[in-house]
Enzyme design. Sequence first.
Site, PDB file in Angstrom:
ATOM      1  N   GLY A 237       0.815  -1.206   0.000  1.00  0.00           N
ATOM      2  CA  GLY A 237       0.000   0.000   0.000  1.00  0.00           C
ATOM      3  C   GLY A 237       0.846   1.252   0.000  1.00  0.00           C
ATOM      4  O   GLY A 237       2.074   1.213   0.151  1.00  0.00           O
TER       5      GLY A 237
ATOM      6  N   SER B  97       2.965   2.290   3.654  1.00  0.00           N
ATOM      7  CA  SER B  97       4.230   1.613   3.936  1.00  0.00           C
ATOM      8  C   SER B  97       5.265   1.901   2.850  1.00  0.00           C
ATOM      9  O   SER B  97       6.469   1.940   3.125  1.00  0.00           O
ATOM     10  CB  SER B  97       4.015   0.107   4.097  1.00  0.00           C
ATOM     11  OG  SER B  97       3.454  -0.470   2.937  1.00  0.00           O
TER      12      SER B  97
ATOM     13  N   CYS C 206      -3.961  -8.083  16.195  1.00  0.00           N
ATOM     14  CA  CYS C 206      -3.079  -8.413  15.082  1.00  0.00           C
ATOM     15  C   CYS C 206      -1.771  -7.623  15.188  1.00  0.00           C
ATOM     16  O   CYS C 206      -0.687  -8.166  14.983  1.00  0.00           O
ATOM     17  CB  CYS C 206      -3.787  -8.107  13.763  1.00  0.00           C
ATOM     18  SG  CYS C 206      -2.821  -8.539  12.312  1.00  0.00           S
TER      19      CYS C 206
ATOM     20  N   GLY D  69       4.058   1.497   8.269  1.00  0.00           N
ATOM     21  CA  GLY D  69       3.369   2.641   7.685  1.00  0.00           C
ATOM     22  C   GLY D  69       2.186   3.105   8.511  1.00  0.00           C
ATOM     23  O   GLY D  69       1.231   3.675   7.966  1.00  0.00           O
TER      24      GLY D  69
ATOM     25  N   CYS E   6      -7.447  -6.525   9.480  1.00  0.00           N
ATOM     26  CA  CYS E   6      -5.988  -6.553   9.428  1.00  0.00           C
ATOM     27  C   CYS E   6      -5.493  -6.879   8.028  1.00  0.00           C
ATOM     28  O   CYS E   6      -5.645  -6.093   7.117  1.00  0.00           O
ATOM     29  CB  CYS E   6      -5.472  -7.551  10.463  1.00  0.00           C
ATOM     30  SG  CYS E   6      -3.715  -7.430  10.770  1.00  0.00           S
TER      31      CYS E   6
END
Length: 358
Positions: A11, A14, A98, A121, A194
Site C-alpha cells: 500500500g 508503507s 493483530c 506505515g 488486518c
Amino acid sequence: MARVAALLSGGVDSSVAVYLLKQQGITPDLFYIKIASDDSENWDCTEEEDWEMASLVAKKYGCKLDKIDLHREYWDNVVGYSVERLKKGFTPNPDVMCNKLIKFGAFHEKIGHAYDYTATGHYASTEKDEAGNVWLTTTPDPVKDQTDFLAQLDNFQVAHSLFPIGKLTKEEVRAIAQEQHIPSADRKDSQGICFLGKIDYNGLVRQYLGEREGLLVDRATGNILGRHKGYWFYTIGQRKGLGLAGGPWYVVGKDIERNIVYLSRGFKTEDAYSRDFGILSPHFITLNPFACDGDYDITFKVRHTPIVIPAVLSRKGDKYYVHSSVPVQGVAPGQFAVIYDKHFHRCIGSGEIAPTDY
C-alpha cells in the site's frame, strides 16, 4: 547505522515509509507478511497484487524483500482470540490484537529481533520524555491516526518501532507518493480485518461457531421482532444488517444463556448510549500515570474514529472506571477503550470494556 526491518504491505503508506527511510540514509530490509493460507480462495485476498507492488518498491529503492509466512500464528492467536470473545458475547477487535501479536509480536520473534528497529506505515509517532521513557503519540491527521490500533503494544515494542509517516497527513503521504512516482501512489486504502482484505466476517464466524436460532426482542416492550442465527453475529451498537422495518433499530444487549439479542428503536434511544463503564485489566504502554486512587482528566475512544471524547478516569484500588463527558453510542463489553492524556497527545494504553456488573 541502525539496522531497520520495514513491513511492506504494497500500500501507499508503507511504501512512502520506505522512501522516507531512504531519505534519512537508511536502507531497510523489507518484509511482506503472508497471512492467507495457500488454499484460502474463499478469503478474496489481494496478496498477488500486494506482493507485486511490494516488489516494485523494493526494486525502486534497492532494498532486499522477503516474504514471511505468519498464517498459522494469525489463525491460532488473532482468530482464536476473536472466536473466544464472540462466544462469550463480547465484541473483539482483531486489528488491535493483530498488531500486538503478529506485526510486532510473531514477526519480532521470527525476524525482527535481529534488527534495531521495525518500521511500519502506521499513522502514529513516538517521543521521549526527560527521563528517557518512550511514549506512543498521536499524529496530525485525526481521521487516519492509528494509535488506537497500537494501544496494546508494550513499551519494548514501541521503543523499537519507527513510524516514518507519523508526522504527515494522508494527503501529504499521497502527494509524496505521486511526486516520487511510487508504484502504489494511487492504490486505494485496504479495508477489512488486518491483513485479510475483503474477508466475509460472518462467514469466518459461522465457520467456527456455527448457527443457532434465537430471538430478536424489543428491549422496551418485550415484543418478539424476529429471529436470528446466533448472538455471536451481533455487536452492541450495531444498526446495519438487522433486516427489520420501522427502525432504525440498534443492538443494545444480549442474553448469552438464552441466545436473545435485544434491540432498541430510534436515533437517540437511551438504551443505545452509555456514559460510564469499567475497564478490565488496563494495559499501560509505558507507565501508569494513574498511580494513586482518584480522578484524572483523560480523553478516550471506543472505536476507530476521528472523534475523541473528554472524560474522567477514576481509579479505585485495582479497578478503573471511565466517566464520559457525553453519552457514547454502542459501548460494548470486550471492545478496547483506548486512553489518552487530556490533550489527546500521548496514548497511555487500553483495556477491554467490562460487563455492566463490573
